[in-house]
Scaffold this motif. Structure first.
Motif, PDB file in Angstrom:
ATOM      1  N   ALA A  24      40.135   2.842 -10.789  1.00 28.93           N
ATOM      2  CA  ALA A  24      40.734   1.871 -11.138  1.00 28.93           C
ATOM      3  C   ALA A  24      41.251   2.385 -12.948  1.00 28.93           C
ATOM      4  O   ALA A  24      40.508   2.980 -13.640  1.00 28.93           O
ATOM      5  N   SER A  25      42.497   1.859 -12.798  1.00 28.53           N
ATOM      6  CA  SER A  25      43.363   1.989 -14.441  1.00 28.53           C
ATOM      7  C   SER A  25      43.912   0.195 -14.610  1.00 28.53           C
ATOM      8  O   SER A  25      43.529  -0.262 -14.353  1.00 28.53           O
ATOM      9  N   GLY A  26      44.960   0.548 -16.282  1.00 30.00           N
ATOM     10  CA  GLY A  26      44.379  -0.446 -16.761  1.00 30.00           C
ATOM     11  C   GLY A  26      43.686  -1.043 -18.008  1.00 30.00           C
ATOM     12  O   GLY A  26      42.661  -0.005 -17.980  1.00 30.00           O
ATOM     13  N   THR A  27      44.236  -1.939 -18.621  1.00 32.93           N
ATOM     14  CA  THR A  27      42.976  -2.156 -19.623  1.00 32.93           C
ATOM     15  C   THR A  27      41.948  -3.064 -19.182  1.00 32.93           C
ATOM     16  O   THR A  27      42.360  -4.058 -18.628  1.00 32.93           O
ATOM     17  N   ILE A  28      41.026  -2.408 -18.829  1.00 30.02           N
ATOM     18  CA  ILE A  28      39.809  -2.975 -18.279  1.00 30.02           C
ATOM     19  C   ILE A  28      38.611  -3.363 -19.166  1.00 30.02           C
ATOM     20  O   ILE A  28      38.198  -1.955 -19.997  1.00 30.02           O
ATOM     21  N   ILE A  31      33.716  -3.925 -15.703  1.00 29.44           N
ATOM     22  CA  ILE A  31      33.601  -3.328 -13.964  1.00 29.44           C
ATOM     23  C   ILE A  31      32.230  -4.006 -13.241  1.00 29.44           C
ATOM     24  O   ILE A  31      31.039  -2.966 -14.272  1.00 29.44           O
ATOM     25  N   ASN A  32      32.228  -5.111 -12.755  1.00 26.45           N
ATOM     26  CA  ASN A  32      30.823  -5.072 -12.080  1.00 26.45           C
ATOM     27  C   ASN A  32      30.742  -4.368 -10.792  1.00 26.45           C
ATOM     28  O   ASN A  32      31.120  -3.311 -10.642  1.00 26.45           O
ATOM     29  N   THR A  33      30.611  -4.968  -9.129  1.00 24.34           N
ATOM     30  CA  THR A  33      30.204  -4.483  -8.737  1.00 24.34           C
ATOM     31  C   THR A  33      31.684  -3.991  -7.828  1.00 24.34           C
ATOM     32  O   THR A  33      33.058  -4.290  -8.012  1.00 24.34           O
ATOM     33  N   MET A  34      31.379  -2.630  -7.229  1.00 25.94           N
ATOM     34  CA  MET A  34      32.793  -2.204  -6.791  1.00 25.94           C
ATOM     35  C   MET A  34      32.173  -1.075  -5.130  1.00 25.94           C
ATOM     36  O   MET A  34      31.182  -1.494  -5.685  1.00 25.94           O
ATOM     37  N   GLY A  35      33.029  -1.321  -4.195  1.00 23.41           N
ATOM     38  CA  GLY A  35      32.582  -1.044  -3.417  1.00 23.41           C
ATOM     39  C   GLY A  35      34.084  -0.775  -2.146  1.00 23.41           C
ATOM     40  O   GLY A  35      34.764  -0.160  -2.416  1.00 23.41           O
ATOM     41  N   TRP A  36      33.781  -0.771  -1.190  1.00 27.02           N
ATOM     42  CA  TRP A  36      34.324  -0.080  -0.186  1.00 27.02           C
ATOM     43  C   TRP A  36      34.297  -1.132   0.855  1.00 27.02           C
ATOM     44  O   TRP A  36      33.028  -1.284   1.650  1.00 27.02           O
ATOM     45  N   VAL A  50      28.517  -1.543  -1.102  1.00 27.50           N
ATOM     46  CA  VAL A  50      28.363  -1.338  -2.258  1.00 27.50           C
ATOM     47  C   VAL A  50      27.588  -1.001  -3.543  1.00 27.50           C
ATOM     48  O   VAL A  50      26.698  -0.925  -2.901  1.00 27.50           O
ATOM     49  N   ILE A  51      28.219  -1.372  -4.303  1.00 28.81           N
ATOM     50  CA  ILE A  51      27.568  -0.265  -6.088  1.00 28.81           C
ATOM     51  C   ILE A  51      27.741  -0.647  -7.363  1.00 28.81           C
ATOM     52  O   ILE A  51      28.898  -1.248  -7.336  1.00 28.81           O
ATOM     53  N   THR A  52      26.847  -1.372  -7.603  1.00 24.17           N
ATOM     54  CA  THR A  52      26.011  -2.374  -9.238  1.00 24.17           C
ATOM     55  C   THR A  52      26.172  -1.261 -10.378  1.00 24.17           C
ATOM     56  O   THR A  52      26.593   0.219  -9.936  1.00 24.17           O
ATOM     57  N   PRO A  53      26.710  -1.794 -11.389  1.00 25.85           N
ATOM     58  CA  PRO A  53      26.956  -1.023 -12.454  1.00 25.85           C
ATOM     59  C   PRO A  53      25.619  -0.152 -12.736  1.00 25.85           C
ATOM     60  O   PRO A  53      26.071   1.092 -12.876  1.00 25.85           O
ATOM     61  N   GLY A  54      24.538  -0.588 -12.356  1.00 23.19           N
ATOM     62  CA  GLY A  54      23.103   0.103 -12.466  1.00 23.19           C
ATOM     63  C   GLY A  54      22.929   1.095 -11.475  1.00 23.19           C
ATOM     64  O   GLY A  54      21.797   2.186 -11.230  1.00 23.19           O
ATOM     65  N   ARG A  71      29.316   6.107  -7.042  1.00 17.32           N
ATOM     66  CA  ARG A  71      30.349   5.502  -9.042  1.00 17.32           C
ATOM     67  C   ARG A  71      30.179   6.341 -10.627  1.00 17.32           C
ATOM     68  O   ARG A  71      29.215   6.837 -10.893  1.00 17.32           O
ATOM     69  N   ASP A  72      31.354   6.318 -11.333  1.00 20.39           N
ATOM     70  CA  ASP A  72      31.132   7.147 -12.307  1.00 20.39           C
ATOM     71  C   ASP A  72      31.235   5.308 -13.550  1.00 20.39           C
ATOM     72  O   ASP A  72      33.042   5.795 -13.824  1.00 20.39           O
ATOM     73  N   ASN A  73      30.692   5.074 -13.883  1.00 20.60           N
ATOM     74  CA  ASN A  73      30.865   4.149 -15.642  1.00 20.60           C
ATOM     75  C   ASN A  73      31.765   4.603 -16.078  1.00 20.60           C
ATOM     76  O   ASN A  73      32.550   4.443 -16.334  1.00 20.60           O
ATOM     77  N   ASN A  74      31.665   6.306 -16.406  1.00 18.92           N
ATOM     78  CA  ASN A  74      32.570   5.970 -17.725  1.00 18.92           C
ATOM     79  C   ASN A  74      34.005   6.395 -17.268  1.00 18.92           C
ATOM     80  O   ASN A  74      35.047   6.224 -18.189  1.00 18.92           O
TER      81      ASN A  74
END
Length: 118
Positions: A24-28, A31-36, A50-54, A71-74
């Motif tokens: 994900a790029s841009g001014t964010i 981010i909550n849930t990410m998935g495929w 899907v995966i949550t931030p935790g 996921r890599d939250n950083n």
């Protein structure tokens, strides 16, 4: 402008592996849930994982034990490791994220094609 950029699709034989990545790029701000998700020819788009931030995850029954989402939250990235691929996994795979810019938005990537030959 916020966008999701996918990479890693391609052609693989049945039983093989592929790794999909999405950034994900841009001014964010968050981010909550990410998935495929995936969409096979003539079929509706369906959830893959899907995966949550935790780090909590949810998988479609058809991919449990074969696919792993992380996921890599950083770095604002999400990855899908796909093992023991089957011809029925052939589809366009889309990255998805719920993220906060000035409001909560649902954003989709452009899609990446995965083809599994028998």
């Amino acid at each position: 402008q916020v966008q999701l950029v996918e990479s890693g699709g391609g052609l693989v034989q049945a039983g093989g592996s592929l790794r999909l990545s999405c950034a994900a790029s841009g001014t964010i701000f968050s981010i909550n849930t990410m998935g495929w998700y995936r969409q096979a020819p003539g079929k509706q788009r369906e959830l893959v994982a899907v995966i949550t931030p935790g780090g909590s995850t949810n998988y479609a029954d058809s991919v449990k034990g074969r696919f792993t989402i992380s996921r890599d939250n950083n770095k604002n990235t999400v990855t899908l490791q796909m093992n023991s691929l089957k011809p029925e996994d052939t589809a366009v795979y889309y990255c998805n994220a719920h993220l906060f810019v000035r409001q909560w938005l649902e954003v989709w990537g452009q899609g990446t094609l995965v083809t599994v030959s028998s």
